[in-house]
Design a protein around this motif. Structure first.
Motif, PDB file in Angstrom:
ATOM      1  N   VAL A 182       0.871  -1.179   0.000  1.00 50.15           N
ATOM      2  CA  VAL A 182       0.000   0.000   0.000  1.00 50.15           C
ATOM      3  C   VAL A 182       0.903   1.223   0.000  1.00 50.15           C
ATOM      4  CG1 VAL A 182      -1.779   1.306   1.206  1.00 50.15           C
ATOM      5  CG2 VAL A 182      -1.876  -1.204   1.169  1.00 50.15           C
ATOM      6  N   ASN A 183       0.921   1.910  -1.125  1.00 54.01           N
ATOM      7  CA  ASN A 183       1.807   3.051  -1.360  1.00 54.01           C
ATOM      8  C   ASN A 183       1.110   4.349  -0.955  1.00 54.01           C
ATOM      9  OD1 ASN A 183       3.974   4.615  -2.454  1.00 54.01           O
ATOM     10  ND2 ASN A 183       4.287   3.083  -4.048  1.00 54.01           N
ATOM     11  N   ARG A 184       1.761   5.466  -1.210  1.00 53.96           N
ATOM     12  CA  ARG A 184       1.141   6.776  -1.016  1.00 53.96           C
ATOM     13  C   ARG A 184       0.138   7.014  -2.147  1.00 53.96           C
ATOM     14  NH1 ARG A 184       4.358  10.360   1.881  1.00 53.96           N
ATOM     15  NH2 ARG A 184       2.615  11.826   1.724  1.00 53.96           N
ATOM     16  N   SER A 185      -0.389   8.227  -2.250  1.00 57.13           N
ATOM     17  CA  SER A 185      -1.477   8.503  -3.187  1.00 57.13           C
ATOM     18  C   SER A 185      -1.035   8.336  -4.638  1.00 57.13           C
ATOM     19  CB  SER A 185      -1.988   9.925  -2.978  1.00 57.13           C
ATOM     20  OG  SER A 185      -1.065  10.873  -3.473  1.00 57.13           O
ATOM     21  N   GLU A 186      -2.032   8.050  -5.469  1.00 59.48           N
ATOM     22  CA  GLU A 186      -1.768   7.883  -6.897  1.00 59.48           C
ATOM     23  C   GLU A 186      -1.188   9.154  -7.499  1.00 59.48           C
ATOM     24  OE1 GLU A 186      -4.192   6.422 -10.917  1.00 59.48           O
ATOM     25  OE2 GLU A 186      -5.161   6.416  -8.948  1.00 59.48           O
ATOM     26  N   GLN A 216       0.250  -4.477  -5.845  1.00 60.59           N
ATOM     27  CA  GLN A 216       0.648  -3.107  -5.535  1.00 60.59           C
ATOM     28  C   GLN A 216      -0.531  -2.174  -5.754  1.00 60.59           C
ATOM     29  OE1 GLN A 216       4.371  -1.488  -6.779  1.00 60.59           O
ATOM     30  NE2 GLN A 216       5.305  -3.470  -7.200  1.00 60.59           N
ATOM     31  N   THR A 217      -0.743  -1.259  -4.818  1.00 56.82           N
ATOM     32  CA  THR A 217      -1.828  -0.293  -4.955  1.00 56.82           C
ATOM     33  C   THR A 217      -1.450   1.026  -4.302  1.00 56.82           C
ATOM     34  OG1 THR A 217      -4.208   0.034  -4.676  1.00 56.82           O
ATOM     35  CG2 THR A 217      -3.024  -0.916  -2.815  1.00 56.82           C
ATOM     36  N   CYS A 218      -2.043   2.100  -4.777  1.00 56.60           N
ATOM     37  CA  CYS A 218      -1.863   3.427  -4.172  1.00 56.60           C
ATOM     38  C   CYS A 218      -3.066   3.747  -3.298  1.00 56.60           C
ATOM     39  CB  CYS A 218      -1.700   4.490  -5.251  1.00 56.60           C
ATOM     40  SG  CYS A 218      -0.157   4.383  -6.175  1.00 56.60           S
ATOM     41  N   VAL A 227      -9.413   2.711   4.852  1.00 53.83           N
ATOM     42  CA  VAL A 227     -10.534   1.767   4.979  1.00 53.83           C
ATOM     43  C   VAL A 227     -10.922   1.237   3.604  1.00 53.83           C
ATOM     44  CG1 VAL A 227     -12.972   1.531   5.589  1.00 53.83           C
ATOM     45  CG2 VAL A 227     -11.444   2.817   7.093  1.00 53.83           C
ATOM     46  N   SER A 228     -11.151   2.141   2.666  1.00 48.80           N
ATOM     47  CA  SER A 228     -11.586   1.744   1.324  1.00 48.80           C
ATOM     48  C   SER A 228     -10.550   0.866   0.633  1.00 48.80           C
ATOM     49  CB  SER A 228     -11.865   2.989   0.476  1.00 48.80           C
ATOM     50  OG  SER A 228     -12.857   3.790   1.066  1.00 48.80           O
ATOM     51  N   CYS A 229      -9.279   1.238   0.796  1.00 49.07           N
ATOM     52  CA  CYS A 229      -8.197   0.482   0.157  1.00 49.07           C
ATOM     53  C   CYS A 229      -8.139  -0.946   0.686  1.00 49.07           C
ATOM     54  CB  CYS A 229      -6.873   1.198   0.391  1.00 49.07           C
ATOM     55  SG  CYS A 229      -5.443   0.362  -0.306  1.00 49.07           S
ATOM     56  N   THR A 241      -2.839 -12.149   2.868  1.00 52.13           N
ATOM     57  CA  THR A 241      -2.690 -12.312   4.324  1.00 52.13           C
ATOM     58  C   THR A 241      -1.793 -11.250   4.956  1.00 52.13           C
ATOM     59  OG1 THR A 241      -0.791 -13.819   4.073  1.00 52.13           O
ATOM     60  CG2 THR A 241      -3.006 -14.820   4.184  1.00 52.13           C
ATOM     61  N   ALA A 242      -1.232 -10.328   4.156  1.00 54.93           N
ATOM     62  CA  ALA A 242      -0.322  -9.340   4.741  1.00 54.93           C
ATOM     63  C   ALA A 242      -0.216  -8.101   3.866  1.00 54.93           C
ATOM     64  CB  ALA A 242       1.064  -9.942   4.949  1.00 54.93           C
ATOM     65  N   ILE A 243       0.095  -6.983   4.517  1.00 54.53           N
ATOM     66  CA  ILE A 243       0.312  -5.705   3.842  1.00 54.53           C
ATOM     67  C   ILE A 243       1.639  -5.126   4.295  1.00 54.53           C
ATOM     68  CG2 ILE A 243      -0.426  -3.269   3.861  1.00 54.53           C
ATOM     69  CD1 ILE A 243      -3.304  -4.234   3.788  1.00 54.53           C
ATOM     70  N   ALA A 244       2.392  -4.572   3.335  1.00 57.75           N
ATOM     71  CA  ALA A 244       3.559  -3.731   3.625  1.00 57.75           C
ATOM     72  C   ALA A 244       3.186  -2.326   3.166  1.00 57.75           C
ATOM     73  CB  ALA A 244       4.791  -4.233   2.889  1.00 57.75           C
ATOM     74  N   THR A 245       3.513  -1.309   3.947  1.00 57.05           N
ATOM     75  CA  THR A 245       3.050   0.033   3.589  1.00 57.05           C
ATOM     76  C   THR A 245       4.045   1.123   3.975  1.00 57.05           C
ATOM     77  OG1 THR A 245       1.215   1.606   3.810  1.00 57.05           O
ATOM     78  CG2 THR A 245       1.818   0.349   5.786  1.00 57.05           C
ATOM     79  N   ILE A 246       4.001   2.230   3.214  1.00 56.80           N
ATOM     80  CA  ILE A 246       4.725   3.449   3.593  1.00 56.80           C
ATOM     81  C   ILE A 246       3.733   4.580   3.854  1.00 56.80           C
ATOM     82  CG2 ILE A 246       6.783   2.789   2.279  1.00 56.80           C
ATOM     83  CD1 ILE A 246       5.962   4.946   0.202  1.00 56.80           C
TER      84      ILE A 246
END
Length: 341
Positions: A182-186, A216-218, A227-229, A241-246
């Motif tokens: 989960v990245n920063r905004s698009e 991968q998603t923004c 929440v929506s993401c 089963t897992a998320i990595a995020t900045i």
């Protein structure tokens, strides 16, 4: 004690004392010595403006921050606080200037008006017009972040590529096989935001090294977007089963979405990321994360800038930081979604 008293005791005009202090116009050596003797006798200390005029400096540095319309993350606020604190210790003032869109005029006033001795710039893009403008102006500057040509400027930065890769390896070691970034905004990523692109590269590399297929998603920088993401990810990828995020700002929303889906962190789902330490520790449960040392980076940026102001020929300084992952309460062994014990 003021310039008028010094002028009276020295037997010269106030303007002569002012010129002697500022160096704006030449004053005979004999007159200068006479004025200095009175200054020494009276213990007079020129005010900051007079000292700045004499040295040709403002004793102020600029800090270029994201637009005021955007809520700063805890990490960004940490950078701002650390720069202000380090500057204060060096007896420097800090002029905050937003940049981007309608705020570009503020940035131009800082650069073109020579209101500061140097600038620290946050949120560096891979191709950044602000960096180009500062180089053209010949104004000393340091980036918190770096462009695609890092050798051309001084900077301090977080190694997002390595840190997100480390998050992936940590999650893979726990048995997770389907992981999302989960990245920063698009908009930020499309604009060439350096951390976003480096996070993508680190994620892709680590997933390939582990032979895994990732998502991968923004995500916009707010809790509701988190929440929506997370809801979308859970719905579209039932094996996730897992998320990595900045994305600090969106993470609380991800927590909420997981809880609404009946998933307990870390029993049923794991999250790891890159974040400010105090912020990560205060989440519930505390976030497993690479803790960004914002205080150290801000202080080092100020130190680099002071050196450049003192000697513009100083070689560019570079500091890339990759703190270890602090294991807290959001990562655990993988289990298939839907299983409970």
């Amino acid at each position: 004690m003021n310039i008028g008293e010094i002028a009276k005791r020295s037997g010269v005009a106030r303007s002569t004392v002012s010129y002697a202090l500022s160096g704006k116009r030449p004053v005979s050596e004999e007159t200068r010595r006479r004025i200095q003797a009175v200054i020494d006798e009276l213990g007079y200390r020129p005010n900051a403006a007079a000292k700045a005029l004499k040295e040709g400096r403002t004793h102020t540095i600029g800090l270029v921050i994201p637009p005021a319309s955007r809520r700063l993350t805890d990490m960004q606020l940490g950078f701002v606080a650390s720069v202000v604190d380090a500057a204060a210790h060096a007896d420097l003032d800090v002029l905050l200037s937003p940049s981007g869109g309608e705020h570009d005029r503020s940035f131009e006033r800082v650069v073109g008006g020579r209101r500061v001795d140097g600038v620290i710039v946050m949120e560096i893009r891979l191709e950044d017009d602000r960096v180009t403008r500062l180089r053209q102006a010949g104004l000393p500057f340091v980036g918190i972040g770096r462009t695609s040509r890092p050798e051309e400027m001084s900077w301090v930065d977080i190694d997002y590529e390595k840190l997100i890769a480390n998050c992936v390896h940590h999650l893979a070691d726990l048995g997770h096989r389907r992981i999302a970034l989960v990245n920063r905004s698009e908009e930020l990523v499309a604009a060439g935001y350096g951390p976003g692109h480096r996070a993508q590269a680190g994620f892709a590399r680590a997933m390939a090294e582990r032979g895994l297929d990732g998502v991968q998603t923004c995500c916009a920088d707010d809790a509701q977007s988190g929440v929506s993401c997370a809801e979308r990810l859970l719905g579209e990828h039932p094996d996730l089963t897992a998320i990595a995020t900045i994305n600090e700002a969106a993470t609380p929303g991800m927590y909420h979405a997981l809880a609404q889906a009946g998933l307990v962190v870390p029993r049923d789902f794991s999250i790891a990321g890159v974040a400010a330490r105090d912020w990560a520790e205060n989440l519930h449960p505390p976030l497993t994360a690479a803790d960004v040392p914002a205080d150290e980076l801000g202080a080092r940026a100020v130190d680099m800038l002071i050196r450049l102001i003192a000697d513009p020929a100083t070689p560019h300084g570079h500091l890339l930081v990759a703190p270890p992952i602090s294991l807290r309460g959001t990562t655990g062994p993988a289990r298939a979604r839907g299983r409970r014990s």
